[in-house]
Enzyme design. Sequence first.
Site, PDB file in Angstrom:
ATOM      1  N   SER A   1       8.618   5.470  16.680  1.00 40.31           N
ATOM      2  CA  SER A   1       7.275   5.091  17.134  1.00 40.31           C
ATOM      3  C   SER A   1       7.376   4.621  18.572  1.00 40.31           C
ATOM      4  O   SER A   1       7.782   3.499  18.848  1.00 40.31           O
ATOM      5  CB  SER A   1       6.728   3.983  16.238  1.00 40.31           C
ATOM      6  N   LEU A   2       7.028   5.509  19.497  1.00 39.94           N
ATOM      7  CA  LEU A   2       7.246   5.221  20.916  1.00 39.94           C
ATOM      8  C   LEU A   2       6.014   4.548  21.539  1.00 39.94           C
ATOM      9  O   LEU A   2       6.097   3.457  22.089  1.00 39.94           O
ATOM     10  CB  LEU A   2       7.595   6.522  21.645  1.00 39.94           C
ATOM     11  N   HIS A   3       4.894   5.227  21.523  1.00 34.11           N
ATOM     12  CA  HIS A   3       3.586   4.693  21.965  1.00 34.11           C
ATOM     13  C   HIS A   3       3.442   4.417  23.457  1.00 34.11           C
ATOM     14  O   HIS A   3       2.341   4.108  23.917  1.00 34.11           O
ATOM     15  CB  HIS A   3       3.185   3.421  21.205  1.00 34.11           C
TER      16      HIS A   3
ATOM     17  N   CYS B   1       3.585  -5.144  15.826  1.00 33.25           N
ATOM     18  CA  CYS B   1       3.022  -4.309  16.899  1.00 33.25           C
ATOM     19  C   CYS B   1       1.545  -4.676  17.090  1.00 33.25           C
ATOM     20  O   CYS B   1       0.851  -5.028  16.135  1.00 33.25           O
ATOM     21  CB  CYS B   1       3.178  -2.835  16.548  1.00 33.25           C
TER      22      CYS B   1
ATOM     23  N   CYS C   1       5.333  -7.087   7.872  1.00 33.02           N
ATOM     24  CA  CYS C   1       6.338  -6.556   8.800  1.00 33.02           C
ATOM     25  C   CYS C   1       6.618  -7.593   9.876  1.00 33.02           C
ATOM     26  O   CYS C   1       5.684  -8.171  10.439  1.00 33.02           O
ATOM     27  CB  CYS C   1       5.850  -5.268   9.436  1.00 33.02           C
TER      28      CYS C   1
ATOM     29  N   CYS D   1      -1.868   1.817   7.470  1.00 35.01           N
ATOM     30  CA  CYS D   1      -1.355   0.959   6.410  1.00 35.01           C
ATOM     31  C   CYS D   1      -1.599  -0.505   6.697  1.00 35.01           C
ATOM     32  O   CYS D   1      -1.493  -0.962   7.803  1.00 35.01           O
ATOM     33  CB  CYS D   1       0.115   1.236   6.175  1.00 35.01           C
TER      34      CYS D   1
ATOM     35  N   GLU E   1       0.831  -1.205   0.000  1.00 40.05           N
ATOM     36  CA  GLU E   1       0.000   0.000   0.000  1.00 40.05           C
ATOM     37  C   GLU E   1       0.865   1.254   0.000  1.00 40.05           C
ATOM     38  O   GLU E   1       1.926   1.278   0.611  1.00 40.05           O
ATOM     39  CB  GLU E   1      -0.859   0.040   1.270  1.00 40.05           C
TER      40      GLU E   1
ATOM     41  N   CYS F   1      -1.366  -2.916  14.896  1.00 47.52           N
ATOM     42  CA  CYS F   1      -1.043  -2.570  13.503  1.00 47.52           C
ATOM     43  C   CYS F   1      -1.518  -3.652  12.538  1.00 47.52           C
ATOM     44  O   CYS F   1      -1.197  -4.830  12.708  1.00 47.52           O
ATOM     45  CB  CYS F   1       0.471  -2.379  13.383  1.00 47.52           C
TER      46      CYS F   1
ATOM     47  N   SER G   1      10.657   6.375   9.560  1.00 46.17           N
ATOM     48  CA  SER G   1       9.998   6.074  10.830  1.00 46.17           C
ATOM     49  C   SER G   1      10.391   4.666  11.285  1.00 46.17           C
ATOM     50  O   SER G   1      10.325   3.723  10.509  1.00 46.17           O
ATOM     51  CB  SER G   1       8.479   6.150  10.623  1.00 46.17           C
TER      52      SER G   1
ATOM     53  N   ASN H   1      -6.258   4.467  14.160  1.00 46.43           N
ATOM     54  CA  ASN H   1      -7.216   3.992  13.160  1.00 46.43           C
ATOM     55  C   ASN H   1      -7.678   2.608  13.575  1.00 46.43           C
ATOM     56  O   ASN H   1      -6.849   1.695  13.658  1.00 46.43           O
ATOM     57  CB  ASN H   1      -6.527   3.864  11.799  1.00 46.43           C
TER      58      ASN H   1
ATOM     59  N   GLY I   1       5.809  -2.060   6.848  1.00 47.51           N
ATOM     60  CA  GLY I   1       7.180  -2.512   7.058  1.00 47.51           C
ATOM     61  C   GLY I   1       8.018  -1.607   7.935  1.00 47.51           C
ATOM     62  O   GLY I   1       7.654  -0.469   8.227  1.00 47.51           O
ATOM     63  N   GLU I   2       9.153  -2.152   8.360  1.00 44.74           N
ATOM     64  CA  GLU I   2      10.096  -1.432   9.214  1.00 44.74           C
ATOM     65  C   GLU I   2      11.295  -1.037   8.344  1.00 44.74           C
ATOM     66  O   GLU I   2      12.129  -1.880   7.999  1.00 44.74           O
ATOM     67  CB  GLU I   2      10.497  -2.351  10.386  1.00 44.74           C
TER      68      GLU I   2
ATOM     69  N   CYS J   1       3.325   8.499   1.451  1.00 44.30           N
ATOM     70  CA  CYS J   1       3.739   7.544   2.480  1.00 44.30           C
ATOM     71  C   CYS J   1       4.023   6.215   1.789  1.00 44.30           C
ATOM     72  O   CYS J   1       3.135   5.655   1.141  1.00 44.30           O
ATOM     73  CB  CYS J   1       2.595   7.412   3.491  1.00 44.30           C
TER      74      CYS J   1
HETATM   75  N1  SAH Z   1       7.426   0.339  11.000  1.00 47.06           N
HETATM   76  C1  SAH Z   1       7.640   1.725  11.142  1.00 47.06           C
HETATM   77  C2  SAH Z   1       6.991   2.549  10.059  1.00 47.06           C
HETATM   78  C3  SAH Z   1       5.639   2.081   9.591  1.00 47.06           C
HETATM   79  S1  SAH Z   1       4.314   2.198  10.753  1.00 47.06           S
HETATM   80  C4  SAH Z   1       7.175   2.194  12.509  1.00 47.06           C
HETATM   81  O1  SAH Z   1       6.534   1.434  13.220  1.00 47.06           O
HETATM   82  O2  SAH Z   1       7.493   3.322  12.852  1.00 47.06           O
HETATM   83  C5  SAH Z   1       3.994   3.956  10.735  1.00 47.06           C
HETATM   84  C6  SAH Z   1       3.278   4.471  11.946  1.00 47.06           C
HETATM   85  O3  SAH Z   1       1.896   4.054  11.943  1.00 47.06           O
HETATM   86  C7  SAH Z   1       3.869   3.980  13.248  1.00 47.06           C
HETATM   87  O4  SAH Z   1       4.050   5.033  14.139  1.00 47.06           O
HETATM   88  C8  SAH Z   1       2.803   3.017  13.707  1.00 47.06           C
HETATM   89  O5  SAH Z   1       2.883   2.811  15.075  1.00 47.06           O
HETATM   90  C9  SAH Z   1       1.544   3.672  13.237  1.00 47.06           C
HETATM   91  N2  SAH Z   1       0.375   2.777  13.243  1.00 47.06           N
HETATM   92  C10 SAH Z   1       0.337   1.453  13.011  1.00 47.06           C
HETATM   93  N3  SAH Z   1      -0.925   0.983  13.126  1.00 47.06           N
HETATM   94  C11 SAH Z   1      -1.706   2.042  13.413  1.00 47.06           C
HETATM   95  C12 SAH Z   1      -3.112   2.214  13.657  1.00 47.06           C
HETATM   96  N4  SAH Z   1      -3.945   1.190  13.596  1.00 47.06           N
HETATM   97  N5  SAH Z   1      -3.558   3.457  13.934  1.00 47.06           N
HETATM   98  C13 SAH Z   1      -2.703   4.515  13.983  1.00 47.06           C
HETATM   99  N6  SAH Z   1      -1.383   4.413  13.774  1.00 47.06           N
HETATM  100  C14 SAH Z   1      -0.879   3.191  13.490  1.00 47.06           C
HETATM  101 FE1  SF4 Z   2       5.754  -3.026  11.706  1.00 46.38          FE
HETATM  102 FE2  SF4 Z   2       5.539  -0.381  12.153  1.00 46.38          FE
HETATM  103 FE3  SF4 Z   2       3.337  -1.967  12.022  1.00 46.38          FE
HETATM  104 FE4  SF4 Z   2       5.010  -2.146  14.095  1.00 46.38          FE
HETATM  105  S1  SF4 Z   2       3.784  -0.348  13.530  1.00 46.38           S
HETATM  106  S2  SF4 Z   2       4.133  -3.867  12.959  1.00 46.38           S
HETATM  107  S3  SF4 Z   2       6.969  -1.819  13.139  1.00 46.38           S
HETATM  108  S4  SF4 Z   2       4.759  -1.531  10.378  1.00 46.38           S
END
Ligand code: SAH
Ligand code: SF4
Length: 362
Positions: free
Chosen positions: A228-230, A127, A123, A347, A95, A130, A205, A304, A173-174, A116
């Site tokens: 991406s801290l969270h 997480c 990935c 994504c 995507e 995600c 990111s 999301n 992806g990472e 983006c």
């Molecule tokens: N893998 C990398 C980059 C891709 S994810 C990373 O994790 O940083 C890009 C961003 O989207 C990250 O900050 C991720 O935590 C966030 N993300 C993933 N799933 C999400 C969701 N359902 N709602 C909002 N943000 C999300």
């Molecule tokens: Fe991979 Fe980023 Fe999604 Fe975590 S948030 S699973 S690192 S794409």
Amino acid sequence: MGEPLRPITDLSLDELRAVMRDLGQAEYRAEQVAGWVYRSTVTSFAEMSNIPKALREALAERFRYHALEERAALLSTDAETRKLVLSLPDGELIESVLMRYPQRPDGTGSERATVCVSTQVGCPVKCAFCATGLMGFSRNLSAGEILDQALYFLRWTREHPPIVRNVVFMGMGEPLLNYDATMSAVDRLVDTRCAGMGVHRMTVSTSGWLPGIERLIEDSLAVRLAVSLHAPNDELRTSLVPLNRRFPIPQLMETLHRYQRATGRRVTFEYTLLDGVNDSPALARELVSLLKGLDSHVNLIPMNPVSDLPFQPSPWPVVDEFHRILRDAGVICTVRREMGRDIKAACGQLRSELQKRERKSA
Ligand code: SAH
Ligand code: SF4
């Protein structure tokens, strides 16, 4: 059938020059071809009007012009977010998203467009909230496959301005687990003989793959870094970002302080707010202490929702309170404008749905 042809964007300019030599052509042809591929709206070798026909044909026999084919497209109701599912030469799906930010109603700010891009199919980090993590990991993208996502929208926005000026490596992806291909894509996006975009307009990111951040320090690349801290503590972060077990927060912060000392650059932190999970005022205060002494920018992201996952977005008053606590403590903090929630802009979601539909109709 043999192997699918490589996209020409997989080649660096040096490799393209070598191809020209092999074909008995002058090396300057490489830059001419790059001009078409990276800075025009044409989509085939046949349209390169200043390139001899025999050379256009030789290139078309050896390379594909671009790696991607559009499989599905969605436009958000406000028409500002355009999301594509694209297929790769081996049939895998990824995507990419175009986000257009109009001028504010009061006439301030400027129109701009950001793309983006994905760096992997799926990935491996997985997480908890995600959609991409849910689908597991298939493979890394090549440099050309990453680049072509940006070029796809660059071409499109040349005809539908504002033109893309920013690229964020925040799709599936990472990126730091696919460092070489990602940085080759960056090189060609910023090279003035290729796409010629600003290096400060590239944002990588990461979920905290520290060996990748170490390489960014060594390579002293001027891309922006987003982490991406969270969550502000290890227990909570490990439950959301499993990579945290391997690279816990103290190690992450130590590396980021070193990154900042070496590069002088501000670090962006992404913090996706999940209802009742990581959005309490106490956690906001813990985040303030964690970031003390580091020049940082916190981007709060309304979650999301992803079907099949047990998380919900935080209600707006909770987001506002979290934001206020950070701001009052002097932390630079923005709430990401919600873009395209109606088209599942997190994504991985659209691809998952497309595949579900295809399985049902198979
Ligand atoms: N893998 C990398 C980059 C891709 S994810 C990373 O994790 O940083 C890009 C961003 O989207 C990250 O900050 C991720 O935590 C966030 N993300 C993933 N799933 C999400 C969701 N359902 N709602 C909002 N943000 C999300
Ligand atoms: Fe991979 Fe980023 Fe999604 Fe975590 S948030 S699973 S690192 S794409």
